[in-house]
Design an enzyme around this catalytic site. Structure first.
Site, short mmCIF file in Angstrom:
data_model
loop_
_atom_site.label_atom_id
_atom_site.label_comp_id
_atom_site.label_asym_id
_atom_site.label_seq_id
_atom_site.Cartn_x
_atom_site.Cartn_y
_atom_site.Cartn_z
CG HIS A 12 -19.14 0.02 -29.22
ND1 HIS A 12 -19.00 1.39 -29.18
CD2 HIS A 12 -18.24 -0.48 -28.34
CE1 HIS A 12 -18.05 1.72 -28.33
NE2 HIS A 12 -17.56 0.60 -27.80
CD GLU A 81 -13.07 -1.76 -24.02
OE1 GLU A 81 -12.34 -2.76 -23.86
OE2 GLU A 81 -13.06 -1.05 -25.05
#
Length: 204
Positions: A12, A81
């Site tokens: 990202h 994550e």
């Protein structure tokens, strides 16, 4: 029958609030982050399917791109994550000020020096690599885009390249918008996996 699967993993872009330890903190992309994501893809990319982390900093772009290109999108919770525990929401400087040498120890040996309350790296590695393997098999023969996180990309590449897990967070630089390409060849002779490229997004 032999198949070749090409998987592009894109980290990202920069989230609102700038660089910090986020983990499960669900900040959206900043304007710059959106620009980085746009710069990481091109009209020449011809993916068949998109797989995304559920975190907003990944999912929003994945949903937008899937709609623009008419591609199926799968959201995979196990590609989120790593959890950074007490360090979440803190910059590296703030962690160093508040936790002394713990940050340096984490960089040097992320197995034995995890953040207080953080997710153990071996558990993170296991959930990411198992999930990646499942999608690799499910989407065999396709061109796949995975929108995910720096930690996720590091775990996948550590697995493919044989990087020791304790060095996995320092052995590879994965900046915002970075793109890694993996190729998986499956045949009667077995499965061969290789990293084809690791490309940072152009400076914006």
């Amino acid at each position: 029958m032999s198949t070749t699967t090409v998987i592009d993993m894109i980290r990202h872009g920069e989230p609102e609030g700038g660089p910090m330890f986020r983990g499960s903190q669900d900040d959206p992309l900043s304007t710059k982050g959106w620009q980085q994501m746009r710069a990481a893809v091109s009209n020449d990319d011809n993916w068949d399917v998109i797989v995304s982390s559920p975190m907003a900093r990944c999912r929003a772009f994945a949903e937008t791109l899937a709609e623009e290109r008419g591609l199926p999108l799968h959201v995979e919770n196990n590609l989120r994550e790593i959890g950074f525990g007490e360090w979440e929401g803190l910059t590296a400087e703030q962690v160093q000020q508040g936790y002394g040498d713990q940050l340096n120890r984490f960089w040097q040996d992320s197995i034995n020096h995890i953040p207080p309350g953080g997710e153990p790296v071996p558990e993170f590695y296991r959930r990411v690599t198992e999930s990646f393997s499942q999608w690799q098999q499910k989407l065999a023969g396709k061109k796949v885009l995975v929108v995910c996180h720096g930690g996720v990309i590091r775990m996948v590449l550590a697995d493919i390249l044989g990087i020791p897990l304790e060095r996995s967070f320092t052995g590879l630089a994965v900046p915002y918008g970075c793109r890694a390409r993996v190729r998986v060849d499956q045949s009667e002779f077995g499965t061969f996996r290789s990293m084809l490229s690791l490309t940072p997004v152009p400076d914006l």
